[in-house]
Design a protein around this motif. Sequence first.
Motif, PDB file in Angstrom:
ATOM      1  N   LYS A  89       0.874  -1.263  -0.253  1.00  0.00           N
ATOM      2  CA  LYS A  89      -0.012   0.220   0.047  1.00  0.00           C
ATOM      3  C   LYS A  89       0.821   1.211   0.179  1.00  0.00           C
ATOM      4  CE  LYS A  89      -3.944   1.896   2.316  1.00  0.00           C
ATOM      5  NZ  LYS A  89      -3.686   3.397   2.824  1.00  0.00           N
ATOM      6  N   LEU A 116      -6.324  -3.710  -4.817  1.00  0.00           N
ATOM      7  CA  LEU A 116      -7.066  -2.716  -4.497  1.00  0.00           C
ATOM      8  C   LEU A 116      -8.175  -3.254  -3.455  1.00  0.00           C
ATOM      9  CD1 LEU A 116      -7.798  -1.523  -8.210  1.00  0.00           C
ATOM     10  CD2 LEU A 116      -6.459  -0.175  -6.498  1.00  0.00           C
ATOM     11  N   HIS A 119      -6.332  -3.686  -0.102  1.00  0.00           N
ATOM     12  CA  HIS A 119      -5.833  -2.436   0.654  1.00  0.00           C
ATOM     13  C   HIS A 119      -6.836  -1.199   0.680  1.00  0.00           C
ATOM     14  CE1 HIS A 119      -2.046  -3.857   1.652  1.00  0.00           C
ATOM     15  NE2 HIS A 119      -1.920  -4.220   0.437  1.00  0.00           N
ATOM     16  N   GLU A 120      -7.639  -1.051  -0.255  1.00  0.00           N
ATOM     17  CA  GLU A 120      -8.654   0.098  -0.509  1.00  0.00           C
ATOM     18  C   GLU A 120      -9.917  -0.476  -0.208  1.00  0.00           C
ATOM     19  OE1 GLU A 120      -7.491   3.092  -1.397  1.00  0.00           O
ATOM     20  OE2 GLU A 120      -5.418   2.629  -1.478  1.00  0.00           O
ATOM     21  N   CYS A 170      -2.275   1.673  -4.790  1.00  0.00           N
ATOM     22  CA  CYS A 170      -2.773   2.289  -3.772  1.00  0.00           C
ATOM     23  C   CYS A 170      -2.117   3.600  -3.421  1.00  0.00           C
ATOM     24  CB  CYS A 170      -2.789   1.202  -2.731  1.00  0.00           C
ATOM     25  SG  CYS A 170      -3.399  -0.118  -3.048  1.00  0.00           S
TER      26      CYS A 170
END
Lengths: 338, 346
Positions: A89, A116, A119-120, A170
């Motif tokens: 990230k 994605l 981490h998001e 990220c």
Amino acid sequence: MALLEIENLSVEFPTQGGIMRAVDDVSLKLDEGEVLGVVGESGSGKSVTMLALMGLIPFPGRVKAKKLSFNGRDLLSMSDRERRKLTGKDVAMIFQEPTTSLNPCFTIGFQLTETLRLHEGMDRKAARRRAIELLEQVGIPSAESRLSAYPHQLSGGMNQRVMIAMAIACNPKLLIADEPTTALDVTIQAQILDLLMTLQKERNMALVMITHNMGVVAETAQRVMVMYAGQIMEERSATDLFASPQHPYTAALLSALPERSEGGRLATIPGVVPGLYDRPRGCLFSPRCAYATEHSRNVRPDLRDWAGGKVRCHYPLGDPNRDAAMKADHPLGTEAAS
Amino acid sequence: MPLRLFSIQDMLRFILTRVSLVIPTFIGITLLAFFLIRLVPGDPIETMAGERGIDVARHEQLKKDFGLDKPLIVQYGYYVERVLHGDLGKSIVTRESVLTEFQSLFPATVELAICAIIFALLLGIPAGIVAAVRRNSIFDHGVMGISLTGYSMPIFWWGLILILVFSVQIGWTPVSGRIDVLYYVEPVTGFLLIDTLFTEDEGAFLSALGHLILPTIVLGTQPLATIARMTRSAMLEVLGEDYIRTAKAKGLSRFRVVGLHALRNALIPVVTVIGLQVGVLFTGAILTETIFSWPGIGKWLIEAIFRRDYPVLQGGLLLVGAIVMSVNLIVDLTYGLINPRIRHNR
């Protein structure tokens, strides 16, 4: 406050013949948005230093450090789980061989959205949209249709673009590029370097460029760290380093560049990097150094502040008293040069 | 950018090459089955007559009736001709068509084989993964040691030991058979585990399940050992790959790195091995079914040998051979599902 601070990092691998020190007492600071070039021959510890930062040293390697902090957070005291939230990230890494660095069993889309979603916290749809955006940003044509492609269906250059897209997915604060262009064609190399530099500027992302290619460093880095046999030999701004190298090793590396060659033959550095069994007592470079003395063979120099940077040499090239000091210490230069 | 394409023609060529390889194999099976059983002293008529014996004239007459008096090569010619017409002949002993007998017994063997392979997969793959992840640990050495033992263990000995310990001494499992004699189950699918569910009799299902436990373990042991060792070595190789480092660099959990990114790649060679186990399972079934009186193909073939029931043995071996070869072909064709690099794109 520096983005990255490494103090006295050592990485050791126990082998049958004893303990192999791949990284020896490396300290390093990196600011936000800074581009650092790390150069050295194969086996000089440049990649291992960065793998240690990523927490990717394979078993049974051991990492020791006085301080390892990123963005004000201490990586040493962090749990593995906490650390994994950072890696991929805020710190991302791309590797030398793009084609083998991507998983052959999964599509580009899967591998890209995986990061994605992890981490998001994006859902499938949002991640897919973002993945297309990212592929477009790294210059992959018809990005949407590429999502369902497998790595073996793309060229090395395209795969490296995918790796870059994955790494920047990220918005990392630091990107480590481990010889990102070594495995690629020369024309593609330039494109990939351009892409990395554009992304670095756009996002004000710190970038560590690991390479053994001085040309790549000259084109990209603001500051350069020269490593040899696991140690930092010299560190200073790229302009200074190229204009007036202070360490004989740096000077020798530079004079081996085709652009700088004088006469018909390329300059070479005689000998090889010391291995596990023939590690010199004194300066690690002394067996190959044209300026080595009795003193440098026996006493290992410290990394010291010198001429706006750092150098690990008893007799830096820019030292006005150099000749006198070397004479006093019984020069061996003629022997090494012959 | 050029994508690597496989045309339908390539695919057809592949299948045709594979199928054409099947023909010599079939000829080999018919030859072996036909001549080997005839090398065994005695003939079906003698065996049927048993200890009472039979007078010579009657013996010759019966041999003539069954066509066993002709020269071997002529008998073989007749046999091949009938096979080519799809006729596997009738059992000399039961006068039942070989195909009908095969069909009624086959589900029992398949049920056992499926249970055995599931048992082998459920234990073997996780054991192989953990052994690879913790290589050189006590667990690793333990698993590999046990699997070598399992691989080397003769099935008949292993089966007898299990029966002795678990059925005779402790009394946990039944000694033999497929289901307790108390239950009569109307065959629908032929798989007792499924058919007993239709009877809505819980006891019948549990009885069928209980009868399956020991044979499953005995038949599954060798595939289990092979699969565990194969998974471990494939996994060890994959774990050193660059893309595993990439997966870790993404910050993925250890479980996801190993269980998804590594396993998916490691399974490619393991699937090949699973395909090859079909042959091992049939061979093992012959012994396992005999030990546990399991009414399946294996026991049927063994009995056919004892009775010199030539048509049953010839037909049975041919059918088993066909099944093993088809399964291997199917495994080859389904590689693409797990390995995109050899997937036949359009």
